[in-house]
Write a protein that holds these residues in place. Structure first.
Motif, PDB file in Angstrom:
ATOM      1  N   GLN A  18      -3.762   3.057   0.163  1.00 37.15           N
ATOM      2  CA  GLN A  18      -3.225   4.342  -0.010  1.00 37.15           C
ATOM      3  C   GLN A  18      -1.763   4.499   0.038  1.00 37.15           C
ATOM      4  N   ASP A  19      -1.385   4.945  -1.353  1.00 34.87           N
ATOM      5  CA  ASP A  19       0.081   4.999  -2.002  1.00 34.87           C
ATOM      6  C   ASP A  19       1.027   3.887  -1.621  1.00 34.87           C
ATOM      7  N   CYS A  20       0.227   2.779  -1.937  1.00 38.63           N
ATOM      8  CA  CYS A  20       1.232   1.520  -1.740  1.00 38.63           C
ATOM      9  C   CYS A  20       1.956   1.357  -2.848  1.00 38.63           C
ATOM     10  N   SER A  21       3.388   0.724  -2.525  1.00 40.74           N
ATOM     11  CA  SER A  21       4.293   0.486  -3.586  1.00 40.74           C
ATOM     12  C   SER A  21       5.088  -0.747  -3.228  1.00 40.74           C
ATOM     13  N   PHE A  22       5.332  -1.564  -4.055  1.00 37.93           N
ATOM     14  CA  PHE A  22       6.212  -2.744  -3.820  1.00 37.93           C
ATOM     15  C   PHE A  22       6.543  -3.374  -4.908  1.00 37.93           C
ATOM     16  N   ASP A  23       7.586  -4.387  -5.033  1.00 38.45           N
ATOM     17  CA  ASP A  23       7.792  -5.099  -6.224  1.00 38.45           C
ATOM     18  C   ASP A  23       7.780  -6.621  -5.712  1.00 38.45           C
ATOM     19  N   VAL A  24       7.712  -7.525  -6.662  1.00 39.09           N
ATOM     20  CA  VAL A  24       7.863  -8.727  -6.378  1.00 39.09           C
ATOM     21  C   VAL A  24       8.968  -9.381  -7.556  1.00 39.09           C
ATOM     22  N   GLU A  25       9.999  -9.933  -7.096  1.00 41.54           N
ATOM     23  CA  GLU A  25      11.055 -10.476  -7.758  1.00 41.54           C
ATOM     24  C   GLU A  25      10.698 -11.600  -8.709  1.00 41.54           C
ATOM     25  N   ASP A  26      11.288 -11.732  -9.534  1.00 45.26           N
ATOM     26  CA  ASP A  26      11.079 -13.154 -10.539  1.00 45.26           C
ATOM     27  C   ASP A  26      11.568 -14.425  -9.666  1.00 45.26           C
ATOM     28  N   SER A  28      10.626 -15.492  -7.092  1.00 40.94           N
ATOM     29  CA  SER A  28      10.812 -15.386  -5.501  1.00 40.94           C
ATOM     30  C   SER A  28       9.384 -15.958  -4.975  1.00 40.94           C
ATOM     31  N   ILE A  29       9.656 -16.379  -3.561  1.00 48.59           N
ATOM     32  CA  ILE A  29       8.593 -16.548  -2.773  1.00 48.59           C
ATOM     33  C   ILE A  29       8.296 -15.361  -1.726  1.00 48.59           C
ATOM     34  N   THR A  30       7.380 -14.410  -2.103  1.00 54.28           N
ATOM     35  CA  THR A  30       7.265 -13.083  -1.321  1.00 54.28           C
ATOM     36  C   THR A  30       6.047 -13.259  -0.386  1.00 54.28           C
ATOM     37  N   ALA A  31       5.953 -12.809   0.806  1.00 54.07           N
ATOM     38  CA  ALA A  31       4.880 -12.651   1.607  1.00 54.07           C
ATOM     39  C   ALA A  31       4.194 -11.229   1.717  1.00 54.07           C
ATOM     40  N   LEU A  32       2.869 -11.239   1.819  1.00 48.32           N
ATOM     41  CA  LEU A  32       2.430 -10.014   2.149  1.00 48.32           C
ATOM     42  C   LEU A  32       1.733 -10.085   3.285  1.00 48.32           C
ATOM     43  N   ILE A  33       2.126  -9.387   4.537  1.00 48.51           N
ATOM     44  CA  ILE A  33       1.495  -9.523   5.769  1.00 48.51           C
ATOM     45  C   ILE A  33       0.745  -8.405   6.275  1.00 48.51           C
ATOM     46  N   GLY A  34       0.291  -8.327   7.320  1.00 47.67           N
ATOM     47  CA  GLY A  34      -0.236  -7.087   7.934  1.00 47.67           C
ATOM     48  C   GLY A  34      -1.366  -7.405   8.811  1.00 47.67           C
ATOM     49  N   PRO A  35      -1.963  -6.625   9.815  1.00 46.50           N
ATOM     50  CA  PRO A  35      -3.274  -6.801  10.458  1.00 46.50           C
ATOM     51  C   PRO A  35      -4.538  -7.218   9.825  1.00 46.50           C
ATOM     52  N   ASN A  36      -5.466  -7.677  10.405  1.00 49.51           N
ATOM     53  CA  ASN A  36      -6.757  -7.862   9.820  1.00 49.51           C
ATOM     54  C   ASN A  36      -7.222  -6.532   9.294  1.00 49.51           C
ATOM     55  N   GLY A  37      -7.702  -6.662   7.914  1.00 46.97           N
ATOM     56  CA  GLY A  37      -8.269  -5.402   7.441  1.00 46.97           C
ATOM     57  C   GLY A  37      -7.245  -4.416   6.950  1.00 46.97           C
ATOM     58  N   ALA A  38      -5.881  -4.923   6.803  1.00 53.98           N
ATOM     59  CA  ALA A  38      -4.897  -3.837   6.224  1.00 53.98           C
ATOM     60  C   ALA A  38      -5.034  -3.770   4.944  1.00 53.98           C
ATOM     61  N   GLY A  39      -5.608  -4.524   4.075  1.00 54.51           N
ATOM     62  CA  GLY A  39      -5.941  -4.502   2.631  1.00 54.51           C
ATOM     63  C   GLY A  39      -5.122  -5.508   1.938  1.00 54.51           C
ATOM     64  N   LYS A  40      -4.887  -6.348   2.448  1.00 55.97           N
ATOM     65  CA  LYS A  40      -4.188  -7.375   1.685  1.00 55.97           C
ATOM     66  C   LYS A  40      -4.834  -7.931   0.758  1.00 55.97           C
ATOM     67  N   THR A  41      -6.240  -8.465   0.962  1.00 52.40           N
ATOM     68  CA  THR A  41      -6.942  -9.055  -0.025  1.00 52.40           C
ATOM     69  C   THR A  41      -7.325  -7.916  -1.115  1.00 52.40           C
ATOM     70  N   THR A  42      -7.498  -6.844  -0.896  1.00 50.10           N
ATOM     71  CA  THR A  42      -7.697  -5.950  -1.603  1.00 50.10           C
ATOM     72  C   THR A  42      -6.792  -5.703  -2.841  1.00 50.10           C
ATOM     73  N   VAL A  43      -5.431  -5.855  -2.174  1.00 54.62           N
ATOM     74  CA  VAL A  43      -4.423  -5.879  -3.161  1.00 54.62           C
ATOM     75  C   VAL A  43      -4.343  -6.738  -4.277  1.00 54.62           C
ATOM     76  N   PHE A  44      -4.711  -8.054  -3.698  1.00 57.84           N
ATOM     77  CA  PHE A  44      -4.903  -9.354  -4.609  1.00 57.84           C
ATOM     78  C   PHE A  44      -6.067  -8.909  -5.563  1.00 57.84           C
ATOM     79  N   LYS A 225      -1.038   0.850   3.481  1.00 56.23           N
ATOM     80  CA  LYS A 225       0.360   1.281   2.894  1.00 56.23           C
ATOM     81  C   LYS A 225       1.220   0.328   3.348  1.00 56.23           C
ATOM     82  N   GLU A 226       2.318   0.129   2.744  1.00 60.98           N
ATOM     83  CA  GLU A 226       3.719  -0.716   2.856  1.00 60.98           C
ATOM     84  C   GLU A 226       4.232  -0.102   3.912  1.00 60.98           C
ATOM     85  N   ILE A 227       4.610  -0.814   5.134  1.00 61.77           N
ATOM     86  CA  ILE A 227       5.369   0.126   6.388  1.00 61.77           C
ATOM     87  C   ILE A 227       6.722  -0.492   6.276  1.00 61.77           C
ATOM     88  N   ALA A 228       6.975  -1.624   5.976  1.00 57.76           N
ATOM     89  CA  ALA A 228       8.356  -2.240   5.859  1.00 57.76           C
ATOM     90  C   ALA A 228       8.485  -3.087   4.638  1.00 57.76           C
TER      91      ALA A 228
END
Ligand SMILES: Nc1ncnc2c1ncn2[C@@H]1O[C@H](COP(=O)(O)OP(=O)(O)OP(=O)(O)O)[C@@H](O)[C@H]1O
Ligand SMILES: [Mg+2]
Lengths: 256, 296
Positions: A18-26, A28-44, A225-228
């Motif tokens: 829900q209302d998730c926004s973020f950027d991945v810079e050219d 870079s190595i960026t991590a997407l973390i969060g508790p189980n079921g946070a929606g990470k795999t869904t973002v992929f 949602k991205e919280i940080a």
């Protein structure tokens, strides 16, 4: 490189994203973390077109990738691995790699009428894939069936396969889960080398030590949602992040 | 006498070899569960028979037309079903085979219905008519060889590698940039085309076809050949056709009424399949068996 705005996805009532926004810079190595079921795999799954988003924008190098088919997104230069290893089990390790790149012999007309050209290209591609297998250190397994490899070896094949795609943006779903420390260092080296070669990497990982080690930027997801967003050090101190993890009672930051 | 019968048997076995190899391309190599292969066989048979009987179209043209029409129907069936998840193709092909038989039975003005279509001419190429069983056997053997070489070749190319990848894990194949729907459509169309060729060979050999020849049970027989020989092995299909058609032959020499032999034949098939599935689940020469697919 990748820009995501107000992304939303529901599954039968639950709001996975829900209302998730973020950027991945050219580059870079960026991590997407969060508790189980946070929606990470869904973002992929959303980025790679495996599922359709309900709302929101996704842009890759400035152009929208909304509504594109998975293979078309791959051909734009985005590739992924899966949380559970997914190789082609009854094909050899080398064949698994050879499938990663477009081959003119995959066109039936070429396969039938231009056998010489196809053979030449096949030889070239085999050499390149052997080099990749050497890079991850399993060239002796080239002709084994993928299903006969150990868990760690299969993980390496998956990474080598990602390398073989020539993609610019690489999405890795838990690349070091269940992998021993030596192999983890090895994978870290491979990722750093990829970055030097100009690739951009977005990875999901629960292992915070690994994230601290290799990533310059971390996106924390909770309840879709991205919280940080920030450097690993910044997000580790973020109160909402600690709450998300502790409140969830799951694995995570405690003790790292 | 015995020789003539053996040659006759070989013609039929050869036709089934083509059917089994072609189904293997779709089912064994690409993982497409096609239960209605027999309909493509029937389409080839009826197309070239009707062209020959009504318009005097020569055999080889009818054969090509049969292959093309079968391929076209393969594509028509593929377009709505292959995009869907799951085994809709199995249902669609099964339904298609049932409908095909019903249409052939009921479109009497075209097909002469259940009575069948008689008087299909024996093939003639460059003035030579394949009227003797021996010459027809040679013709069929040539087509078996061509089918074998073609299907073996394409399954060994990068094209065939993508088919196998789709069979193993379609989602991953997609994630590697393969337009899997397109590959599945091509695979099904080629598979159908060769079934059409088999149908044309059958029609011009027996010179008579009826809807009952192309019943769904026939599909089950072809699928059994694949399972016995092994999915994903072209040689396996040849072996499977040979084993399944030769095995019940000795029954003919038993002093039993025809209906008992028919039943015994079914029992033997059932036993053989069970035995193979227990002892060698992937068939005599196979590398692959169907199992549950994973999702993202
Ligand atoms: N195809 C689907 N159908 C229904 N619900 C789904 C589907 N995919 C994911 N979900 C739900 O969406 C939520 C987010 O799942 P997701 O797999 O993205 O979590 P994750 O952050 O990757 O978790 P983990 O760290 O455990 O892998 C979960 O509640 C999950 O059950
Ligand atoms: Mg996950």
């Amino acid at each position: 490189m990748l820009r995501i705005r107000h992304l939303e996805k529901r599954f039968a009532g639950i709001r996975a994203i829900q209302d998730c926004s973020f950027d991945v810079e050219d580059n870079s190595i960026t991590a997407l973390i969060g508790p189980n079921g946070a929606g990470k795999t869904t973002v992929f799954n959303l980025i790679t077109g495996f599922i359709r988003q309900d709302k929101g924008k996704m842009r890759y190098n400035g152009s929208s990738i909304i509504g594109m088919k998975p293979h078309a997104i791959t051909n734009l230069g985005i590739t992924r691995t899966f949380q559970l290893i997914r190789l082609f089990p009854k094909l050899t390790v080398l064949e698994n790699l050879l499938l990663a790149e477009h081959h003119s012999g995959e066109n039936l007309i070429n396969a039938i009428f231009r056998p010489q050209r196809v053979k030449r290209e096949e030889r070239k591609k085999r050499r390149r894939c052997m080099l990749l297998l050497k890079l991850v250190g399993i060239e002796d397994k080239a002709d084994s069936l993928a299903e006969n490899l150990s868990y760690g070896q299969q993980k390496l094949v998956e990474i080598a396969r990602v390398l073989a795609t020539k993609a610019d943006l690489i999405l890795l779903d838990e690349p070091v889960a269940g992998v021993n420390p030596k192999m983890r260092r090895h994978i870290k080296d491979v990722l750093k080398r990829l970055q030097k070669a100009g690739k951009t990497i977005l990875l999901i990982e629960h292992d915070m030590n690994f994230v601290m080690d290799v990533c310059e930027k971390v996106i924390v997801l909770d309840h879709g949602k991205e919280i940080a967003v920030g450097t690993p050090k910044q997000v580790m101190k973020d109160k909402r992040v600690l709450e998300a993890y502790l409140g969830n009672g799951s694995d995570g930051l405690v003790g790292t | 006498m015995i020789e003539a019968y053996l040659m006759h048997l070989l013609v039929l076995i050869g036709i089934y070899m083509i059917l089994a190899m072609s189904l293997n391309l779709a089912m064994g190599f690409t993982g497409l569960l096609n239960i209605g292969h027999v309909a493509f066989y029937g389409i080839g048979a009826y197309t070239s028979a009707l062209l020959a009987v009504n318009f005097g179209v020569p055999f080889w043209l009818g054969l090509i037309a049969g292959a093309l029409v079968a391929a076209l129907f393969g594509l028509l069936l593929a377009i709505p079903t292959l995009k869907l998840k799951g085994d809709y193709l199995a249902l669609a092909t099964l339904g298609f085979a049932i409908i095909f038989e019903a249409v052939m039975r009921n479109w009497v003005s075209l097909t002469n219905g259940s009575l069948g279509l008689p008087g299909i001419p024996k093939p003639a190429i460059f003035g030579f008519t394949f009227s003797s069983t021996f010459s027809y056997m040679i013709l069929v053997i040539i087509f078996v060889a061509l089918t074998y070489l073609f299907i073996r070749h394409i399954t060994q190319t990068p094209f065939g590698r993508v088919l196998k990848a789709i069979r193993e894990d379609e989602l991953v194949a997609k994630s590697l940039g393969k337009d899997t729907v397109k590959f599945k459509m091509i695979s099904l169309a080629i598979s159908a085309a060769f079934a059409g060729i088999a149908g044309s060979l059958y029609a011009h050999y027996v010179t008579f076809i009826a809807p009952s020849t192309f019943s769904v049970m026939e599909s089950i027989l072809i699928i059994s050949m694949l399972i016995v020989g092994g999915l994903g092995s072209v040689e396996g299909s040849i072996l499977g056709a040979l084993v399944l058609l030769l095995l019940p032959e000795p029954l003919r020499f038993l002093p039993l009424p025809i209906y008992a032999i028919g039943a015994l034949r079914q029992i033997i098939y059932a036993l053989l399949l069970t035995l193979i599935l227990i002892l060698r689940p992937s068939g005599l020469l196979g590398e692959f068996r169907f199992r549950r697919k994973q999702d993202a």
